[in-house]
Design an enzyme around this catalytic site. Structure first.
Site, PDB file in Angstrom:
ATOM      1  N   GLU A 128       5.884   7.284   2.006  1.00  0.00           N
ATOM      2  CA  GLU A 128       6.129   7.120   0.834  1.00  0.00           C
ATOM      3  C   GLU A 128       4.776   7.285   0.567  1.00  0.00           C
ATOM      4  O   GLU A 128       3.623   7.077   0.502  1.00  0.00           O
ATOM      5  CB  GLU A 128       6.408   5.799   0.333  1.00  0.00           C
ATOM      6  CG  GLU A 128       6.202   5.713  -1.120  1.00  0.00           C
ATOM      7  CD  GLU A 128       6.727   4.538  -1.555  1.00  0.00           C
ATOM      8  OE1 GLU A 128       6.766   3.001  -1.058  1.00  0.00           O
ATOM      9  OE2 GLU A 128       6.835   3.987  -3.043  1.00  0.00           O
ATOM     10  N   GLY A 268      -2.306  -0.418   0.550  1.00  0.00           N
ATOM     11  CA  GLY A 268      -2.621  -1.890   1.539  1.00  0.00           C
ATOM     12  C   GLY A 268      -1.887  -2.015   2.808  1.00  0.00           C
ATOM     13  O   GLY A 268      -2.015  -2.438   3.535  1.00  0.00           O
ATOM     14  N   ALA A 269      -0.417  -1.470   2.082  1.00  0.00           N
ATOM     15  CA  ALA A 269       0.411  -1.830   2.775  1.00  0.00           C
ATOM     16  C   ALA A 269       1.729  -0.757   2.662  1.00  0.00           C
ATOM     17  O   ALA A 269       1.715  -0.744   1.491  1.00  0.00           O
ATOM     18  CB  ALA A 269       1.150  -3.151   4.078  1.00  0.00           C
ATOM     19  N   GLU A 271       6.372  -1.151   2.914  1.00  0.00           N
ATOM     20  CA  GLU A 271       7.364  -1.885   3.345  1.00  0.00           C
ATOM     21  C   GLU A 271       8.229  -1.522   3.855  1.00  0.00           C
ATOM     22  O   GLU A 271      10.009  -1.496   3.262  1.00  0.00           O
ATOM     23  CB  GLU A 271       8.007  -2.316   1.797  1.00  0.00           C
ATOM     24  CG  GLU A 271       8.515  -1.265   0.513  1.00  0.00           C
ATOM     25  CD  GLU A 271       7.674  -0.435   0.307  1.00  0.00           C
ATOM     26  OE1 GLU A 271       6.948  -0.547   0.237  1.00  0.00           O
ATOM     27  OE2 GLU A 271       8.594   0.208  -0.919  1.00  0.00           O
ATOM     28  N   ASN A 272       8.406  -0.168   4.617  1.00  0.00           N
ATOM     29  CA  ASN A 272       9.587   0.691   5.690  1.00  0.00           C
ATOM     30  C   ASN A 272      10.364  -0.750   5.650  1.00  0.00           C
ATOM     31  O   ASN A 272       9.870  -1.863   6.364  1.00  0.00           O
ATOM     32  CB  ASN A 272       8.400   1.213   6.951  1.00  0.00           C
ATOM     33  CG  ASN A 272       7.467   1.968   6.565  1.00  0.00           C
ATOM     34  OD1 ASN A 272       7.319   2.522   5.787  1.00  0.00           O
ATOM     35  ND2 ASN A 272       6.047   1.605   7.187  1.00  0.00           N
ATOM     36  N   HIS A 304       4.326  -9.334  -0.776  1.00  0.00           N
ATOM     37  CA  HIS A 304       4.877  -8.129  -1.654  1.00  0.00           C
ATOM     38  C   HIS A 304       5.945  -7.377  -1.160  1.00  0.00           C
ATOM     39  O   HIS A 304       6.887  -6.880  -1.181  1.00  0.00           O
ATOM     40  CB  HIS A 304       3.673  -7.703  -2.016  1.00  0.00           C
ATOM     41  CG  HIS A 304       3.509  -6.265  -2.859  1.00  0.00           C
ATOM     42  ND1 HIS A 304       3.799  -6.004  -4.452  1.00  0.00           N
ATOM     43  CD2 HIS A 304       4.289  -5.280  -2.567  1.00  0.00           C
ATOM     44  CE1 HIS A 304       3.790  -4.784  -4.902  1.00  0.00           C
ATOM     45  NE2 HIS A 304       4.577  -4.693  -3.294  1.00  0.00           N
ATOM     46  N   GLU A 305       4.828  -6.654   0.010  1.00  0.00           N
ATOM     47  CA  GLU A 305       6.009  -5.924   1.125  1.00  0.00           C
ATOM     48  C   GLU A 305       7.533  -6.525   2.030  1.00  0.00           C
ATOM     49  O   GLU A 305       8.117  -5.620   1.504  1.00  0.00           O
ATOM     50  CB  GLU A 305       5.310  -5.620   2.550  1.00  0.00           C
ATOM     51  CG  GLU A 305       4.144  -5.306   2.171  1.00  0.00           C
ATOM     52  CD  GLU A 305       4.510  -4.146   1.408  1.00  0.00           C
ATOM     53  OE1 GLU A 305       4.838  -2.612   1.017  1.00  0.00           O
ATOM     54  OE2 GLU A 305       2.700  -3.987   0.211  1.00  0.00           O
TER      55      GLU A 305
HETATM   56  N1  B3K Z   1       5.329   0.801  -1.957  1.00  0.00           N
HETATM   57  C1  B3K Z   1       3.748   1.057  -1.154  1.00  0.00           C
HETATM   58  C2  B3K Z   1       2.354   1.986  -1.372  1.00  0.00           C
HETATM   59  C3  B3K Z   1       3.500   3.910  -1.066  1.00  0.00           C
HETATM   60  C4  B3K Z   1       1.877   4.312  -1.800  1.00  0.00           C
HETATM   61  C5  B3K Z   1       2.026   6.176  -1.543  1.00  0.00           C
HETATM   62  N2  B3K Z   1       0.641   6.614  -2.601  1.00  0.00           N
HETATM   63  C6  B3K Z   1       3.608  -0.356  -0.549  1.00  0.00           C
HETATM   64  C7  B3K Z   1       3.502  -1.244  -2.189  1.00  0.00           C
HETATM   65  O1  B3K Z   1       3.311  -1.221  -2.909  1.00  0.00           O
HETATM   66  O2  B3K Z   1       4.599  -2.167  -1.742  1.00  0.00           O
HETATM   67 ZN    ZN Z   2       5.046  -2.063  -3.982  1.00  0.00          ZN
END
Ligand code: B3K
Ligand code: ZN
Length: 905
Positions: A128, A268-269, A271-272, A304-305
């Site tokens: 992402e 931070g993390a 969510e794959n 969150h993830e």
């Molecule tokens: N969705 C990811 C963030 C991706 C950032 C890309 N530059 C983490 C999150 O918001 O959960």
């Molecule tokens: Zn997020």
């Protein structure tokens, strides 16, 4: 590197959205993993979108070596257009065809940490927003959803663990000491949710049974040696799964859910699907190495993830302009989760205050500066620049207001109505890529009698208009009529590209108190009975008047309770009214807010006064009120700590038209000093009463006690600076040495460093040798020094020295941020120097980091966003530094967009 482009960058616009010309139904990837040359075989089943005219297939790619392209098994002609692979000669009609693409890439040289990269001998991916194109040619956009099958092949000894999304269906040995694993993801997904991990990792495992009786396997993968720090992450994951099922009826839809930690990660993390990849900072926690804040962050980021599994993965974004569809909603969900976990009303309020503090100290400035953009942006040059506090935190407030606006007499918080809206959202859109409009529509349709449904088109201005609205409240009490007339007026400043704003829908929760602090009955002029306590007025016009009747005396208004809308509330409170609210308001948020307003008012008076900063910025009324809070038997320690913490320098700066960072710093330091001395005995009392907490548990009560004891100790060391009394620094040093957990240890160390006591050096050295093998603790050690108060211009030289330390690694994002971002973003008194040396340092680092990691560089580049508000000489020097970055000829898109927008301010 292809991301380093010269010349003007392309702007992508929301209004230009067109559906994809092709769909990719299935993708079968085979990776031969090798750090220097990984081979990727990509076999796709592709189909033309019958709704669009026949056209070429344009696949995105970046930093790839293309070896072969086959259509239905035979070679085909293709051409490159920029970084896109263009195929024109494709089978006619809309029948699916097989497209096979073979490429190689170099993960070991991937310093951007986007796509496939190697960190400490382990392969990781980050896709992402647009990283998948760095792995293979693809339609790298979220509205193309495919079924993925992934085969990983690698050396068995070096990479015993091979992970990807979904279920492991096959594994076994291969020739030459290699082995393979094959994964099938049962859910269709956009490519930004693809992930793989290959390395030598260990894991903690937990089986759980869902409400419906199905078994799931949860795993947390870490480096050998870190397993004892994974218990909290696993518990947080289990709690998040249970919560989502209980509150929203959303179950885990996978047999296997994995979290993997890496120490090299841009954010931070991530969510794959089924394979979340985390920065170690948000996974690893043990009492000896992590603070209470770390424990709370792990809980909230893990949740969150996990929550993205539904809000983001099952229903995803149509395009990246809709990012807040998943991020604002998921932040709202993680905030609600943390509040539910906190339990007591007071602990919930503490969490709410912390969240609002972030919004006001960081998102409000963003919304007032050159990078201001709507929650659903209209354009971008680089999407990575729009993972912002506006999209995330303000986006969460926009979702929170929807919950408030679906509330009713029988469901005052709106929780039930909101849950109905979520249900309808998933009934309508499960498996789709949708827009912010689709979400708000589902919420309104599920609650047809609500204010949200009635006001939906106007409400949606929160998605389209940038800037923080201001609400001005004026109240007039009429003693003969026994009425109180409250006029609320709204306005919103111009933001880039949006000179004029239409009125917003603003829910204003409020109560009225008597001068003695009693909650008064609320009855509007047209109503037959009074209601007690809280109620929410909905402001929709530029100005509206509300008349409350049957009031025997002038009320003290408690406005915007719980921070019911992300606005700046202006009201000419008298000090007496604020003291009443601080002492008696039943709404804990406004109780805290009253204390902040009292402090802010005093800070602003001292900043605006002519001449040197007076030693006494605080008066007896304020100090007595703070003393009363400290001794209050009915308030929690965590809440007291928040009330006794002065507003941040950046927040103070936001209240001023012209910002002199040095003067703000001096005034705030003077206030801290005064608070330390005037309340000396009270701090002793607070410290003694809260310092012992038994065996470590990261619960709200004991962490609140540690926070208050920490603040008290810091104040006692600050006081000792002037009176030279070594007792408290000595006690702090002793506590630093003896502490049974990192929170107490770090608070004691911080007290010594902040107060600038001679023992600080000894303590820092001791801390370093004790924790030199723990990266996350070393990050704290670096950050504490780079963020320390600047007393003699010594912080910048220290920062430069820290960068020479053998443990400093510029390419590791956590470490780079611990020194450089802490200094540039979080230490205004040291960064804004009259000799502009701080800005020169910033300019050098932005350029240096941009050459290998544009995302980290672009975040750092934003440290000078607010340059145009600075007083001279800072203003001109800052502008000149930004211009110097902008003049560089090989900037990334990321940094170029940030500095170009800054200069246009
Ligand atoms: N969705 C990811 C963030 C991706 C950032 C890309 N530059 C983490 C999150 O918001 O959960
Ligand atoms: Zn997020």
């Amino acid at each position: 590197m292809t991301s380093l482009r010269e010349g003007p960058t392309t702007v992508i616009r929301r209004e230009d959205y067109v559906a994809p010309a092709y769909f990719i139904d299935t993708v079968d990837l085979t990776f031969d993993l090798d750090p220097a040359k990984t081979r990727v075989l990509n076999r796709m089943r592709v189909r033309r979108n019958p709704a669009l005219p026949a056209q070429a297939l344009r696949l995105d790619g970046e930093d790839l070596n293309l070896a072969r392209v086959l259509v239905n098994g035979t070679g085909t002609s293709f051409r490159m257009e920029g970084s896109q692979l263009v195929l024109e000669k494709l089978p006619e009609g809309t029948e699916p065809f097989e497209l096979e693409i073979f490429t190689t890439c170099n993960p070991a040289k991937n310093t951007q940490l986007m796509g496939l990269y190697v960190s400490q001998g382990t392969f990781f991916t980050q896709c992402e927003a647009e990283g998948f194109r760095r792995i293979t040619y693809f339609l790298d956009r979220p509205d193309v959803m495919a079924s993925f099958t992934v085969t990983l092949r690698a050396d068995q000894a070096a990479y015993p663990v091979l992970l990807s999304n979904g279920n492991l269906v096959e594994q076994g040995p291969l020739e030459g000491g290699r082995h393979y694993a094959k994964w099938v993801d049962p859910h269709k997904k956009p490519c930004y949710l693809f992930a793989l991990v290959a390395g030598n990792l260990v894991h903690r495992e937990q089986k759980i049974i869902s409400r419906s009786g199905t078994e799931h396997t949860l795993q947390v993968y870490v480096r050998r040696g870190d397993l004892d720090k994974t218990e909290h992450a696993m518990h947080s994951l289990m709690a998040a799964i249970a919560w989502d099922e209980a509150r929203f009826g959303l179950p885990l839809d996978l047999e296997r859910f994995m979290i993997v930690a890496t120490s090299d990660f841009n954010m931070g993390a991530m969510e794959n699907k089924g394979l979340n990849i985390f920065n170690t900072k948000y996974v690893l926690a043990s009492p000896a190495t992590a603070t209470d804040t770390d424990f709370a962050n792990v809980e909230s980021v893990v949740a969150h993830e996990y929550f993205h599994n539904w809000t983001g993965n099952r229903v995803t974004c149509r395009d990246w302009f809709q990012l807040s569809l998943k991020e604002g909603l998921t932040v709202f969900r993680d905030q609600e989760f943390s509040m539910d976990m906190a339990g007591s009303p007071s602990a919930r309020a503490v969490k709410r205050i912390e969240d609002v503090r972030v919004l006001r100290t960081a998102q409000f400035p963003e919304d007032a500066g050159p990078m201001a953009h709507p929650v659903r942006p209209d354009q971008y040059a680089e999407i990575n620049n729009f993972y912002t506090l506006t999209v995330y935190e303000k986006g969460a407030e926009v979702v929170r207001m929807q919950q408030t606006l679906v509330g009713s007499q029988s469901d005052p918080s709106g929780r039930e109505g909101f849950a109905k809206g979520m249900k309808l959202y998933f009934e309508r859109h499960d498996g789709q890529a949708v827009t912010c409009d689709d979400f708000a529509q589902a919420m309104a349709d599920a609650n047809p009698d609500s204010d949200l449904a009635r006001l939906l088109p106007q409400f949606k201005r929160w998605y389209s208009q940038a800037g923080t609205p201001r609400v001005k409240a004026q109240g007039i009490y009429n003693a003969s009529e026994r009425t109180y007339t409250l006029t609320l007026s709204q306005s919103c400043p111009a933001t880039p590209g949006q000179p004029v704003k239409e009125p917003f829908v603003i829910p204003v929760a409020l109560g009225l108190l008597s001068a003695e602090g009693q909650e008064l009955p609320l009855q509007l002029a047209h109503e037959s009975h009074a209601r007690t306590g809280n109620r929410t007025l909905v402001l929709t016009q530029a100005s509206e008047t509300f008349t409350f009747i049957n009031l025997d005396s002038a009320p003290v208004p408690s406005l915007l309770r719980g921070f019911s809308a992300p606005v700046i509330l202006e009201h000419d409170y008298t000090d007496t009214q604020l003291l009443t609210l601080l002492a008696h308001d039943t709404d804990p948020f406004n109780r805290w807010e009253a204390g902040q307003r009292l402090a802010l008012r005093r800070a602003l008076t001292a900043i605006r006064a002519d001449g040197p900063v007076p030693a006494e910025v605080l008066d007896t009324a304020y100090l007595d009120a703070m003393r009363a809070v400290l001794h209050h038997p009915g308030l929690d320690a965590a809440f007291k700590e928040l009330v006794l913490t002065l507003p941040a320098e950046t927040y103070i700066g936001e209240q001023l038209d012209v910002v002199d960072p040095q003067r703000i710093h001096t005034v705030r330091e003077a206030m801290r000093q005064q608070l330390a001395h005037a309340l000396h005995d009270d701090w002793v009392h607070a410290y003694e009463a809260h310092k012992d907490n038994g065996a470590y548990r990261p619960d709200p009560v004991s962490s609140g006690r540690r926070a208050l004891a920490g603040l008290a100790l810091q104040m006692l060391c600050v006081a000792a600076r002037d009176n030279g009394n070594p007792v408290w620094p000595g006690k702090a040093y002793q506590r630093f040495k003896d502490a049974g957990n990192m929170t107490d240890r770090f608070n004691a160390l911080q007290a010594l460093v902040i107060s600038g006591h001679a023992l600080a050096q000894e303590a820092l050295q001791r801390f370093h040798s004790q924790f030199q093998h723990d990266d996350l603790v070393l990050d704290k050690w670096f950050a504490l020094q780079a963020g320390a108060p600047d007393r003699s211009g010594n912080i910048l030289p220290l920062v430069r020295q820290l960068m020479q330390h053998p443990d400093f690694h510029l390419r590791n994002p956590n470490r780079a941020r611990s020194v450089i971002s802490t200094y540039c973003h979080a230490n205004p008194g040291a960064f804004h120097r009259a000799d502009a040396a701080g800005y020169a340092f910033w300019c050098e680092r932005v350029l240096e980091i941009d050459a290998f990691n544009p995302q980290v560089a672009a975040r750092l580049a934003r440290a000078l966003d607010r340059w145009s508000k600075l007083a001279e000489p800072y203003r001109s020097a800052a502008r000149e530094a930004i211009a110097r970055v902008a003049a560089h000829d090989a900037l990334s898109n990321d940094v170029r967009e940030v500095v170009t927008r800054a200069l246009a301010d």
